[in-house]
Design a protein around this motif. Structure first.
Motif, PDB file in Angstrom:
ATOM      1  N   SER A  30     101.290 -53.576  17.669  1.00 33.99           N
ATOM      2  CA  SER A  30     101.312 -54.185  16.490  1.00 33.99           C
ATOM      3  C   SER A  30     100.189 -52.886  16.336  1.00 33.99           C
ATOM      4  CB  SER A  30     100.529 -55.047  16.855  1.00 33.99           C
ATOM      5  OG  SER A  30     101.447 -56.574  16.855  1.00 33.99           O
ATOM      6  N   ASN A  31      99.781 -51.453  16.731  1.00 31.88           N
ATOM      7  CA  ASN A  31      98.728 -51.015  16.802  1.00 31.88           C
ATOM      8  C   ASN A  31      99.751 -49.583  16.317  1.00 31.88           C
ATOM      9  OD1 ASN A  31      96.608 -52.662  17.944  1.00 31.88           O
ATOM     10  ND2 ASN A  31      97.346 -50.564  20.539  1.00 31.88           N
ATOM     11  N   SER A  32      99.132 -49.429  14.621  1.00 29.30           N
ATOM     12  CA  SER A  32      99.738 -48.908  14.011  1.00 29.30           C
ATOM     13  C   SER A  32      98.651 -47.448  13.812  1.00 29.30           C
ATOM     14  CB  SER A  32      99.771 -48.689  12.251  1.00 29.30           C
ATOM     15  OG  SER A  32      98.239 -48.830  12.264  1.00 29.30           O
ATOM     16  N   ALA A  33      98.157 -47.342  14.684  1.00 27.85           N
ATOM     17  CA  ALA A  33      97.277 -45.544  14.251  1.00 27.85           C
ATOM     18  C   ALA A  33      95.600 -46.382  15.477  1.00 27.85           C
ATOM     19  CB  ALA A  33      96.632 -45.864  13.149  1.00 27.85           C
ATOM     20  N   MET A  34      95.197 -45.296  15.937  1.00 30.76           N
ATOM     21  CA  MET A  34      94.129 -45.145  16.874  1.00 30.76           C
ATOM     22  C   MET A  34      93.546 -44.055  16.568  1.00 30.76           C
ATOM     23  SD  MET A  34      94.976 -47.337  19.307  1.00 30.76           S
ATOM     24  CE  MET A  34      94.180 -46.630  20.393  1.00 30.76           C
ATOM     25  N   ALA A  35      92.364 -44.757  17.472  1.00 34.34           N
ATOM     26  CA  ALA A  35      90.971 -43.197  16.444  1.00 34.34           C
ATOM     27  C   ALA A  35      90.162 -43.406  17.182  1.00 34.34           C
ATOM     28  CB  ALA A  35      90.276 -44.270  15.498  1.00 34.34           C
ATOM     29  N   TRP A  36      88.904 -41.893  17.377  1.00 36.39           N
ATOM     30  CA  TRP A  36      87.944 -42.031  17.884  1.00 36.39           C
ATOM     31  C   TRP A  36      86.327 -41.746  17.295  1.00 36.39           C
ATOM     32  CZ3 TRP A  36      87.764 -42.282  22.951  1.00 36.39           C
ATOM     33  CH2 TRP A  36      88.913 -42.195  23.505  1.00 36.39           C
ATOM     34  N   GLU A  44      74.872 -43.999  12.604  1.00 40.46           N
ATOM     35  CA  GLU A  44      75.710 -44.865  12.602  1.00 40.46           C
ATOM     36  C   GLU A  44      76.548 -44.167  13.532  1.00 40.46           C
ATOM     37  OE1 GLU A  44      74.286 -47.349   8.271  1.00 40.46           O
ATOM     38  OE2 GLU A  44      76.627 -45.989   8.143  1.00 40.46           O
ATOM     39  N   ARG A  45      77.815 -45.187  14.313  1.00 45.74           N
ATOM     40  CA  ARG A  45      79.127 -44.854  14.467  1.00 45.74           C
ATOM     41  C   ARG A  45      80.123 -44.253  12.948  1.00 45.74           C
ATOM     42  NH1 ARG A  45      81.898 -49.121  18.242  1.00 45.74           N
ATOM     43  NH2 ARG A  45      79.531 -49.769  18.363  1.00 45.74           N
ATOM     44  N   GLU A  46      80.527 -42.706  13.534  1.00 47.47           N
ATOM     45  CA  GLU A  46      80.814 -41.774  13.289  1.00 47.47           C
ATOM     46  C   GLU A  46      82.221 -41.728  13.699  1.00 47.47           C
ATOM     47  OE1 GLU A  46      76.575 -39.023  11.649  1.00 47.47           O
ATOM     48  OE2 GLU A  46      78.534 -38.211  13.150  1.00 47.47           O
ATOM     49  N   PHE A  47      83.233 -41.483  12.537  1.00 50.82           N
ATOM     50  CA  PHE A  47      84.102 -41.060  12.389  1.00 50.82           C
ATOM     51  C   PHE A  47      84.903 -39.460  13.116  1.00 50.82           C
ATOM     52  CE2 PHE A  47      88.767 -40.907  12.110  1.00 50.82           C
ATOM     53  CZ  PHE A  47      89.263 -39.300  11.323  1.00 50.82           C
ATOM     54  N   TYR A  60      90.588 -35.207  11.037  1.00 46.82           N
ATOM     55  CA  TYR A  60      89.602 -35.075  12.083  1.00 46.82           C
ATOM     56  C   TYR A  60      88.528 -35.026  10.650  1.00 46.82           C
ATOM     57  CZ  TYR A  60      92.765 -33.431  15.424  1.00 46.82           C
ATOM     58  OH  TYR A  60      94.060 -33.164  16.389  1.00 46.82           O
ATOM     59  N   ALA A  61      87.722 -35.436  11.457  1.00 47.51           N
ATOM     60  CA  ALA A  61      86.561 -35.271  11.352  1.00 47.51           C
ATOM     61  C   ALA A  61      85.694 -32.929  10.779  1.00 47.51           C
ATOM     62  CB  ALA A  61      84.807 -35.763  11.337  1.00 47.51           C
ATOM     63  N   ASP A  62      85.040 -33.759  10.055  1.00 43.35           N
ATOM     64  CA  ASP A  62      84.944 -31.525   9.113  1.00 43.35           C
ATOM     65  C   ASP A  62      84.313 -31.071  10.655  1.00 43.35           C
ATOM     66  OD1 ASP A  62      84.579 -32.303   5.832  1.00 43.35           O
ATOM     67  OD2 ASP A  62      86.184 -31.513   7.201  1.00 43.35           O
TER      68      ASP A  62
END
Length: 128
Positions: A30-36, A44-47, A60-62
C-alpha cells in the motif's frame, strides 16, 4: 501495518560519502512513495528526497541536488539514500517515511504531513 528500519548512518569527514538504507516490512504493497527527511538539533524536520515505488520518479531538495541520490529496490522493499560530497551542515538525524495515500506527482509531497509511517531515524554526523 508497515515498519521502517533505517541503517547506514555514522560519522564521516566533509567530502565523504554514506549510504542510508530503509527496509520496509509488513503491508508494504500500500506504500505509494517513500522519502527521506532530516532533522538537526533545534530545527524542524526537512524534506531531503522522495521516490515513487511504481515508476521510480524522484524529487530532491535544492540543497542536496547533485550530491544525494534516492533509489529503491522493489524486490527487497528497501529504499536507499546515497549521500556524496557531504558537508557539516548535512549533520542531522535522517528519517525514512512512507506515504500510504495515492501519489500523483512526487514533486507535490515534500511536507512531513504528506507521509504516514516513519522510521526511528539514523544519525549522520559530518565533521569539518
Amino acid at each position: 501495518q508497515v515498519q521502517l528500519v533505517e541503517s547506514g548512518g555514522g560519522l564521516v569527514q566533509a567530502g565523504g560519502s554514506l549510504r542510508l538504507s530503509c527496509a520496509a516490512s509488513g503491508r508494504t504493497f500500500s506504500n505509494s512513495a517513500m522519502a527521506w527527511f532530516c532533522q538537526a538539533p533545534g530545527k524542524e524536520r526537512e524534506f531531503v528526497a522522495a521516490i515513487t515505488w511504481s515508476n521510480g520518479n524522484t524529487n530532491y531538495a535544492d540543497s542536496v541536488k547533485g550530491r544525494f541520490t534516492i533509489s529503491r529496490d522493489n524486490a527487497k522493499n528497501t529504499v536507499y539514500l546515497q549521500m556524496n560530497s557531504l558537508k557539516p551542515e548535512d549533520t542531522a538525524v535522517y528519517y525514512c517515511a512512507a506515504r500510504r495515500r495515492p501519489s500523483y506527482s512526487i514533486r507535490a509531497y515534500t511536507s512531513a504531513d504528506d507521509y504516514d509511517i516513519w522510521g526511528q531515524g539514523t544519525q549522520v554526523t559530518v565533521s569539518s
